[in-house]
Design a protein around this motif. Structure first.
Motif, PDB file in Angstrom:
ATOM      1  N   TYR A  32     -50.813   5.197  -8.275  1.00 12.24           N
ATOM      2  CA  TYR A  32     -49.507   4.642  -8.649  1.00 12.24           C
ATOM      3  C   TYR A  32     -49.087   3.474  -7.769  1.00 12.24           C
ATOM      4  O   TYR A  32     -47.902   3.221  -7.619  1.00 12.24           O
ATOM      5  CB  TYR A  32     -48.463   5.758  -8.617  1.00 12.24           C
TER       6      TYR A  32
ATOM      7  N   HIS B 111     -46.189   1.058  -8.328  1.00 14.75           N
ATOM      8  CA  HIS B 111     -44.805   1.535  -8.238  1.00 14.75           C
ATOM      9  C   HIS B 111     -44.347   1.784  -6.799  1.00 14.75           C
ATOM     10  O   HIS B 111     -43.275   2.359  -6.580  1.00 14.75           O
ATOM     11  CB  HIS B 111     -44.659   2.840  -9.035  1.00 14.75           C
TER      12      HIS B 111
ATOM     13  N   LEU C 154     -42.512  10.758  -7.241  1.00 10.33           N
ATOM     14  CA  LEU C 154     -43.691  10.666  -8.103  1.00 10.33           C
ATOM     15  C   LEU C 154     -44.940  11.164  -7.365  1.00 10.33           C
ATOM     16  O   LEU C 154     -45.738  11.922  -7.925  1.00 10.33           O
ATOM     17  CB  LEU C 154     -43.859   9.209  -8.553  1.00 10.33           C
TER      18      LEU C 154
ATOM     19  N   ARG D  67     -52.249   5.252 -25.638  1.00  5.41           N
ATOM     20  CA  ARG D  67     -50.849   4.990 -25.241  1.00  5.41           C
ATOM     21  C   ARG D  67     -49.896   5.391 -26.364  1.00  5.41           C
ATOM     22  O   ARG D  67     -48.833   5.962 -26.126  1.00  5.41           O
ATOM     23  CB  ARG D  67     -50.642   3.502 -24.880  1.00  5.41           C
TER      24      ARG D  67
ATOM     25  N   THR E 118     -42.604   6.372 -21.909  1.00  2.00           N
ATOM     26  CA  THR E 118     -42.586   6.970 -20.568  1.00  2.00           C
ATOM     27  C   THR E 118     -41.542   8.077 -20.456  1.00  2.00           C
ATOM     28  O   THR E 118     -41.811   9.136 -19.896  1.00  2.00           O
ATOM     29  CB  THR E 118     -42.307   5.869 -19.518  1.00  2.00           C
TER      30      THR E 118
ATOM     31  N   VAL F  19     -38.240  12.224 -17.504  1.00  2.00           N
ATOM     32  CA  VAL F  19     -39.207  11.167 -17.164  1.00  2.00           C
ATOM     33  C   VAL F  19     -40.109  11.573 -15.998  1.00  2.00           C
ATOM     34  O   VAL F  19     -41.264  11.156 -15.915  1.00  2.00           O
ATOM     35  CB  VAL F  19     -38.479   9.816 -16.895  1.00  2.00           C
TER      36      VAL F  19
ATOM     37  N   ASN G 121     -43.516  14.176 -17.391  1.00  2.00           N
ATOM     38  CA  ASN G 121     -43.898  13.668 -18.723  1.00  2.00           C
ATOM     39  C   ASN G 121     -45.347  13.961 -19.104  1.00  2.00           C
ATOM     40  O   ASN G 121     -45.922  13.283 -19.962  1.00  2.00           O
ATOM     41  CB  ASN G 121     -43.520  12.191 -18.874  1.00  2.00           C
TER      42      ASN G 121
ATOM     43  N   HIS H 136     -50.745  11.048 -18.303  1.00  2.00           N
ATOM     44  CA  HIS H 136     -50.864   9.645 -17.920  1.00  2.00           C
ATOM     45  C   HIS H 136     -51.953   9.028 -18.781  1.00  2.00           C
ATOM     46  O   HIS H 136     -52.969   9.667 -19.029  1.00  2.00           O
ATOM     47  CB  HIS H 136     -51.269   9.526 -16.445  1.00  2.00           C
TER      48      HIS H 136
HETATM   49  P1  DAT Z   1     -46.249   5.409 -17.774  1.00  2.00           P
HETATM   50  O1  DAT Z   1     -46.618   6.741 -17.182  1.00  2.00           O
HETATM   51  O2  DAT Z   1     -45.723   5.548 -19.175  1.00  2.00           O
HETATM   52  O3  DAT Z   1     -47.355   4.382 -17.672  1.00  2.00           O
HETATM   53  P2  DAT Z   1     -44.897   3.964 -15.622  1.00  2.00           P
HETATM   54  O4  DAT Z   1     -46.233   3.389 -15.273  1.00  2.00           O
HETATM   55  O5  DAT Z   1     -43.765   3.018 -15.817  1.00  2.00           O
HETATM   56  O6  DAT Z   1     -44.989   4.870 -16.944  1.00  2.00           O
HETATM   57  O7  DAT Z   1     -44.452   5.015 -14.513  1.00  2.00           O
HETATM   58  C1  DAT Z   1     -45.396   5.897 -13.955  1.00  2.00           C
HETATM   59  C2  DAT Z   1     -44.755   7.254 -13.817  1.00  2.00           C
HETATM   60  O8  DAT Z   1     -43.666   7.179 -12.893  1.00  2.00           O
HETATM   61  C3  DAT Z   1     -44.141   7.799 -15.101  1.00  2.00           C
HETATM   62  O9  DAT Z   1     -45.100   8.468 -15.903  1.00  2.00           O
HETATM   63  C4  DAT Z   1     -43.096   8.728 -14.582  1.00  2.00           C
HETATM   64  C5  DAT Z   1     -42.616   8.046 -13.316  1.00  2.00           C
HETATM   65  N1  DAT Z   1     -41.417   7.226 -13.573  1.00  2.00           N
HETATM   66  C6  DAT Z   1     -41.357   6.039 -14.207  1.00  2.00           C
HETATM   67  N2  DAT Z   1     -40.101   5.568 -14.275  1.00  2.00           N
HETATM   68  C7  DAT Z   1     -39.343   6.506 -13.650  1.00  2.00           C
HETATM   69  C8  DAT Z   1     -37.954   6.629 -13.390  1.00  2.00           C
HETATM   70  N3  DAT Z   1     -37.077   5.681 -13.770  1.00  2.00           N
HETATM   71  N4  DAT Z   1     -37.530   7.743 -12.735  1.00  2.00           N
HETATM   72  C9  DAT Z   1     -38.386   8.698 -12.354  1.00  2.00           C
HETATM   73  N5  DAT Z   1     -39.721   8.643 -12.574  1.00  2.00           N
HETATM   74  C10 DAT Z   1     -40.185   7.570 -13.212  1.00  2.00           C
END
Ligand code: DAT
Ligand code: MG
Length: 150
Positions: free
Chosen positions: A49, A52, A61, A85, A91, A109, A112, A115
């Motif tokens: 991750y 992020h 996370l 996807r 998400t 969220v 979820n 991945h």
């Molecule tokens: P995805 O898993 O759909 O690719 P992402 O890459 O934007 O989504 O985010 C990775 C993970 O981080 C996501 O599965 C859950 C967590 N996440 C994303 N946005 C968040 C938020 N606003 N609050 C809490 N967790 C979040």
């Protein structure tokens, strides 16, 4: 054919949704070419991750993704990245369409379930994080002639 990385996260494993996810992937006609159950440790979670890292939800996370076993997979098929996807849904499961994995099984969220890679470059990067090249297997599915037109 395209490859993508798919993972059932600790909530999905703990909730007994592994079979449900596999059923959907197999039913779609996608081929699972690598699979392992593992508990993601902190360094691996942080690399997974890393995009992020600066987000406020990052610490939560990482503690979530390392909280129990996950199942990592490589999934292969035509347009596998886009298709996978679409199958997982948005998400935030509250906004994910019914019929998607997140839309059918999630509400939060931070929990979820699955991945899936969002681009060719993230698919390559994520597959390499979890699998050595020799762990990706090659085989035919008996239904391939009935799944693909050519
Ligand atoms: P995805 O898993 O759909 O690719 P992402 O890459 O934007 O989504 O985010 C990775 C993970 O981080 C996501 O599965 C859950 C967590 N996440 C994303 N946005 C968040 C938020 N606003 N609050 C809490 N967790 C979040
Ligand atoms: Mg993402």
């Amino acid at each position: 054919m395209e490859r993508t990385f798919l993972m059932v996260k600790p909530d999905g494993v703990a909730r007994g949704l592994l079979g449900e996810v596999l059923r959907r992937v197999e039913g779609k006609g996608l081929k699972i070419t690598a699979m392992k159950m593992l508990r993601v440790d902190e360094p691996l979670g942080k690399r997974h991750y890393e995009e992020h890292r600066e987000k406020p939800f990052f610490p939560g996370l990482i503690s979530f993704i390392t909280s129990g076993p996950s199942v990592a997979m490589v999934v292969e098929g035509r347009d596998a990245i886009k298709v996978m996807r679409a199958m997982i849904g948005k998400t935030d499961p509250k906004e994910a369409s019914p019929g998607t994995i997140r839309g059918d099984f999630g509400l939060d969220v931070g929990k979820n379930i699955v991945h899936a890679s969002d681009s060719k470059s993230s698919a390559e990067r994520e597959m390499a994080l979890y699998f050595a090249p020799e762990e990706l297997l090659t085989y035919s599915r008996a239904d391939e002639p009935w799944v693909y037109e050519e």
